[in-house]
Design an enzyme around this catalytic site. Structure first.
Site, PDB file in Angstrom:
ATOM      1  N   SER A   1       6.526  -0.806  -9.201  1.00  0.00           N
ATOM      2  CA  SER A   1       5.415  -0.620 -10.135  1.00  0.00           C
ATOM      3  C   SER A   1       5.957  -0.105 -11.455  1.00  0.00           C
ATOM      4  O   SER A   1       6.984   0.593 -11.490  1.00  0.00           O
ATOM      5  CB  SER A   1       4.414   0.389  -9.564  1.00  0.00           C
ATOM      6  OG  SER A   1       3.477   0.796 -10.542  1.00  0.00           O
TER       7      SER A   1
ATOM      8  N   TYR B   1       1.959   8.715  -6.136  1.00  0.00           N
ATOM      9  CA  TYR B   1       2.302   7.294  -6.228  1.00  0.00           C
ATOM     10  C   TYR B   1       3.519   7.094  -7.131  1.00  0.00           C
ATOM     11  O   TYR B   1       4.447   6.337  -6.802  1.00  0.00           O
ATOM     12  CB  TYR B   1       1.111   6.511  -6.757  1.00  0.00           C
ATOM     13  CG  TYR B   1       1.332   5.015  -6.808  1.00  0.00           C
ATOM     14  CD1 TYR B   1       1.191   4.242  -5.659  1.00  0.00           C
ATOM     15  CD2 TYR B   1       1.682   4.379  -7.989  1.00  0.00           C
ATOM     16  CE1 TYR B   1       1.393   2.866  -5.688  1.00  0.00           C
ATOM     17  CE2 TYR B   1       1.883   3.011  -8.024  1.00  0.00           C
ATOM     18  CZ  TYR B   1       1.736   2.254  -6.881  1.00  0.00           C
ATOM     19  OH  TYR B   1       1.938   0.896  -6.927  1.00  0.00           O
TER      20      TYR B   1
ATOM     21  N   LYS C   1       7.193   5.402  -6.062  1.00  0.00           N
ATOM     22  CA  LYS C   1       7.780   4.202  -6.661  1.00  0.00           C
ATOM     23  C   LYS C   1       9.095   4.498  -7.375  1.00  0.00           C
ATOM     24  O   LYS C   1       9.998   3.665  -7.400  1.00  0.00           O
ATOM     25  CB  LYS C   1       6.772   3.543  -7.610  1.00  0.00           C
ATOM     26  CG  LYS C   1       5.579   2.933  -6.885  1.00  0.00           C
ATOM     27  CD  LYS C   1       6.009   1.871  -5.868  1.00  0.00           C
ATOM     28  CE  LYS C   1       4.826   1.193  -5.211  1.00  0.00           C
ATOM     29  NZ  LYS C   1       5.209   0.113  -4.273  1.00  0.00           N
TER      30      LYS C   1
END
Length: 246
Positions: free
Chosen positions: A140, A153, A157
């Protein structure tokens, strides 16, 4: 086992929804055998019915490494060796300050987004090492540039990017290991959760999957393993109709 036109087997985790599902359907439409997995039994059955014979879809929690190894053994027995493995499964939660993230939510994010990539690597890279192939972890832009409000998150990533760079230096010649992020966001259920007011501004997974699959099959050929900062191409904008009404 020999396949029509010798098209390689594509393995995709998190294939029962969003980007993974769109990729699975796209690769199958191109004639590739597909092995997919997801955690929801009903979604697994629906995807299996859509794909039809010649593919394998199973209920697997990629955060559980032994489940992934068992699935990998089934895939090898039924479809043969993979040529492309896409570690796609992931979760994202609504935005909030890091200190308000419940421990269980933080742990799930790391277990799924980082542990799932590790589990896919552990299960499938030894198979790729025998004959060659490509392992792609879906990353991402938030794994390269931090996103306030999505610390868990973002951390997961960033970890995926580092993990992939390390593994790329460990694999034998003939195996490519890369992290690739969407060029822009994709309108999935996960994006709707974390960007509820703007997720519809982005392309749907079905539009994204066509150029993404082409990039995975052909665009990575000249890219050295371990390369960072790679992004899937954005889908071409829809062409207006002859009447000009779109």
């Amino acid at each position: 086992m020999r396949r029509p036109a010798d098209l390689p087997l594509v393995v995709i985790s998190g294939s029962t929804r969003g980007m993974g599902r769109a990729l699975a359907l796209r690769f199958a439409a191109l004639g590739h055998p597909v092995a997919g997995c997801g955690r929801d039994g009903g979604a697994v059955r629906r995807l299996a019915a859509e794909l039809g014979p010649g593919h394998v879809v199973q209920a697997v929690d990629t955060g559980r490494a032994e489940e992934v190894c068992q699935w990998a053994a089934t895939v090898r027995e039924r479809l043969g060796r993979p040529g492309l493995v896409v570690a796609n499964a992931g979760v994202v939660h609504r935005q909030r300050p890091a200190w308000e993230v419940p421990p269980a939510e933080f742990e799930e994010t790391l277990r799924t987004n980082v542990g799932g990539v590790y589990a896919m690597c552990r299960a499938f890279v030894p198979q790729l090492a025998q004959y060659g192939g490509t392992f792609v972890a879906v990353s991402s832009g938030w794994g390269r540039s931090p996103r306030p409000g999505l610390a868990a998150y973002t951390a997961s990533k960033f970890a995926v990017e580092g993990f992939v760079r390390a593994v790329a230096g460990e694999v034998p010649e003939g195996v490519k290991v890369l992290a690739v992020a969407p060029g822009s966001a994709v309108d999935t259920d996960g994006l709707a959760t974390c960007l509820p007011d703007e997720h519809t501004d982005y392309p749907r997974p079905e539009a994204w999957a066509a150029p993404a699959a082409d990039f995975l099959l052909h665009g990575l050929a000249e890219v050295p393993g371990g390369t960072t900062g790679l992004s899937f191409p954005d889908p071409a904008p829809a062409q207006p109709s002859a009447s000009g009404t779109g």
